[in-house]
Design a protein around this motif. Sequence first.
Motif, short mmCIF file in Angstrom:
data_model
loop_
_atom_site.label_atom_id
_atom_site.label_comp_id
_atom_site.label_asym_id
_atom_site.label_seq_id
_atom_site.Cartn_x
_atom_site.Cartn_y
_atom_site.Cartn_z
N PHE A 193 -39.49 -11.35 6.20
CA PHE A 193 -40.41 -10.98 5.10
C PHE A 193 -41.25 -9.76 5.49
N ALA A 194 -41.78 -9.09 4.48
CA ALA A 194 -42.69 -7.97 4.73
C ALA A 194 -44.09 -8.52 4.99
N PRO A 195 -44.74 -8.05 6.04
CA PRO A 195 -46.04 -8.63 6.40
C PRO A 195 -47.08 -8.43 5.30
N VAL A 196 -48.00 -9.37 5.22
CA VAL A 196 -49.10 -9.32 4.25
C VAL A 196 -50.24 -8.51 4.87
N ALA A 197 -50.87 -7.67 4.06
CA ALA A 197 -52.00 -6.88 4.55
C ALA A 197 -53.26 -7.72 4.63
N LYS A 198 -54.18 -7.30 5.46
CA LYS A 198 -55.50 -7.94 5.49
C LYS A 198 -56.13 -7.83 4.11
N SER A 199 -56.96 -8.79 3.75
CA SER A 199 -57.47 -8.86 2.38
C SER A 199 -58.85 -9.49 2.33
N LEU A 200 -59.65 -9.02 1.40
CA LEU A 200 -60.94 -9.66 1.11
C LEU A 200 -60.96 -10.21 -0.31
N LEU A 201 -59.80 -10.34 -0.92
CA LEU A 201 -59.72 -10.88 -2.28
C LEU A 201 -59.94 -12.39 -2.27
N ASP A 202 -60.37 -12.91 -3.40
CA ASP A 202 -60.59 -14.36 -3.52
C ASP A 202 -59.31 -15.04 -4.02
N SER A 203 -58.24 -14.84 -3.25
CA SER A 203 -56.91 -15.32 -3.65
C SER A 203 -56.11 -15.65 -2.41
N VAL A 204 -55.14 -16.51 -2.60
CA VAL A 204 -54.14 -16.73 -1.54
C VAL A 204 -53.04 -15.69 -1.73
N ILE A 205 -52.71 -14.99 -0.66
CA ILE A 205 -51.68 -13.96 -0.72
C ILE A 205 -50.56 -14.32 0.24
N VAL A 206 -49.34 -14.33 -0.28
CA VAL A 206 -48.15 -14.60 0.55
C VAL A 206 -47.18 -13.44 0.36
N PRO A 207 -46.16 -13.33 1.18
CA PRO A 207 -45.26 -12.18 1.07
C PRO A 207 -44.49 -12.17 -0.26
N ALA A 208 -44.04 -10.99 -0.62
CA ALA A 208 -43.14 -10.87 -1.78
C ALA A 208 -41.95 -11.80 -1.57
N GLY A 209 -41.55 -12.47 -2.65
CA GLY A 209 -40.42 -13.39 -2.54
C GLY A 209 -40.82 -14.82 -2.28
N TYR A 210 -42.13 -15.04 -2.09
CA TYR A 210 -42.64 -16.39 -1.87
C TYR A 210 -43.59 -16.78 -2.99
N THR A 211 -43.74 -18.07 -3.20
CA THR A 211 -44.69 -18.59 -4.18
C THR A 211 -45.55 -19.66 -3.51
#
Length: 750
Positions: free
Chosen positions: A86-104
């Motif tokens: 998978f492509a790595p996820v960037a660091k984030s300050l959003l109020d969300s769960v973030i996973v790689p493209a292609g994942y849910t």
Amino acid sequence: MSKSNDKALSFVDPDDIGYNDTKNDHFSTILDARLSRRSLLRGGAASIASAFVGSSMLTACGGSDNVATPTTPTTPTAPTEKLLGFAPVAKSLLDSVIVPAGYTASIIYALGDPLTATTAAYKNDGTDTDYENRAGDHHDGMEWFGLSADGKASLTSVDRGLLGVNHEATTNEKQPSFFLHANGGTASLPRPASEVDKETAIHGVSFVEVRKVNGKWEYVKDSAFNRRFTCLTDMELSGPVRGSALTFTKYSPTGVKTRGTLNNCGTGKTPWNSFVTGEENWAGYFTRNATDDTARSGEKSIAALKRYGSSQGGASRHGWETGGTDDKYARWNISKLGTSADGKDDYRNEMNGMGYIVEMDPYDKAKPAKKRTALGRFAHESAAFSKAVAGKPLAVYMGDDSRNEYIYKFVSTANWDAADANTTNPLAIGDKYLDSGKLYAAQFNADGTGKWVELTLSNAQIAAYAAYKFADQADICVNSRLAADAIGATKMDRPEWCSVNPANGEIYYALTNNSNRNINPTGSSQLAPDSANPRAYTDMKGTSAQNGNPNGHILRMKEGAEGSAALSFTWDVYLFAAEASADAGKINLSSLTNDQDMSSPDGLAFSPATGICWIQTDDGAYTDVTNCMMLAGLPGQVGDGEKVTLNYTKSDGSTLAVTTYVGKKPSADTLKRFLVGPSACEITGLAETPDGKAMFVNIQHPGETTAAANIADPSKYTSQWPSNAGYGAGKRPRSATIVITKNDGGRIGS
Ligand code: FEO
Ligand code: CA
Ligand code: CA
């Protein structure tokens, strides 16, 4: 029995505490190189293509409801796909769960969710009650237990199972559990019984059924398997401490039981398919009167209480002892109040019933939990079992998470019999393997070796220990920290979770951080860096200096030739957590890139399906740049890296040279960030279906930095997750379990 009402509540971060001021040796001697130097090629930064996840929607994966009935344990299948593709996820300050493209990722089980058919829907406005029949708070460690179509224990089911979930604590910001109370609750003493009753019920453990229906995972509100343990549930003491006078109380005058499990952090799964949970920062929930040391005058219990952080007059975390005159409130005051010689008329010994690894039968609600006291008493995190080898004893690896505390292992007396894996009565098998054995603490040497020292009265250092006179093995199990002090165990940078690499049996420990490492140590609690805890530096968080080892590291150990029962080991550091921009010669020793950098590794678990090492953070040092996260690693083995000497200059101009062993530096293909969580959360807990295609992860305490004074204004909450993702009523943030699937139906981490 209640304490005076002018006493304040205690609002220290219970994870950031340390009581160890013994003078154990450190290991800064420089010895010859043990490992050869290797040069490494680094890959370029991968492109970022991430999926923002936050909704309770699910993608259909086309799964069937076909459930096999298993008879034998699953063995990991060899990966046929590229792991970490998978492509790595960037660091984030959003109020969300973030996973790689292609994942849910989908939310399936949050604080307050009903666990019976008749429990009301969660309103999430502070008026909810009946938490004994709801999901608890602060979801933490978690394990999967499969269910067959006909509702039997299954080792192969991939679409129906039970999750055992720790509910560690609740969000306090100068006001206990304020999100649970309509107006934020009562910050002064006495606490109303109605508030205390909610707070005691949201702690503990839940077992909840989850299933995949038409490709979507959901929890089962009315499952007959759903079960709660709280900090008032009756539990048995098992092993050496059972019946010891150290546990006599008004509730159990013979010292065979206690009420509840508390501050449940890491978990483990036994080779016989039961659940074990670690009791971590339990001491802060109890209080002692201001003159209790006088009442106990001359007793060794004073030294024991202080070593575990209980001082006379010390405030408790929630003030539960002020909830009323009922015994269930009185028990939180552990002062010597009665006239008996042995404590049968009060709760002076009550705290000796907390601090253990507790075993539970996930499938049978008639079975009580058993506290496995042979495994020692401290601020337990996870319990990681050695690979089970027929005819050999089992080892259980454990850490004590406070600053400057120790690493432990337990080795069973009984040798492993593979037939025990298929039991229908797991607690009986637990009696066999977990109630009799040897407890050890670890010493790390500067040459990359180490030894396990047994905690037994047969050891002269323990028998003759001046600071505490041990009576018997039960006393050593209750006061493991004191016994480990006596033998000079190595003080570590807060041992959090441990896990065993299924590929080679090596043991990984997350050492999350330690503000008490210092080049110029002062006072009794500060320590100079040593080989196994070699960094002391300053990391800036804005204008705030984070000193010591603020980012943490992951240590790994390889047992000697005897395997689980070995008395010696070798070790190195798999990873030094750091910011990518930090000095590569002193801080970023593992050369982490922007796709890999992290701070304060805490949760750590190897996937039985893929062998991936999953690393989860609970951080306060890098949170100006990113929310907490989960990374996937493909580690090598102890000794695959290089020897490094860190040269420090002390304030008096003298030098301190510390040798350490840095594991092979990760490449872009062997370590990647996989997930970043919502605001002010911790990522913790990891469980998978046996096929590795569904992964359950916990988001703990989103929005914990909210000021209690802002309870009436959701716009000022520092997180509104998971309601901002469409899950549930109200805007108060809630700890929750998410399930991660791959959109192409593949395994998680591929
Ligand atoms: Fe509950 Fe030490 O983490
Ligand atoms: Ca920083
Ligand atoms: Ca933890």
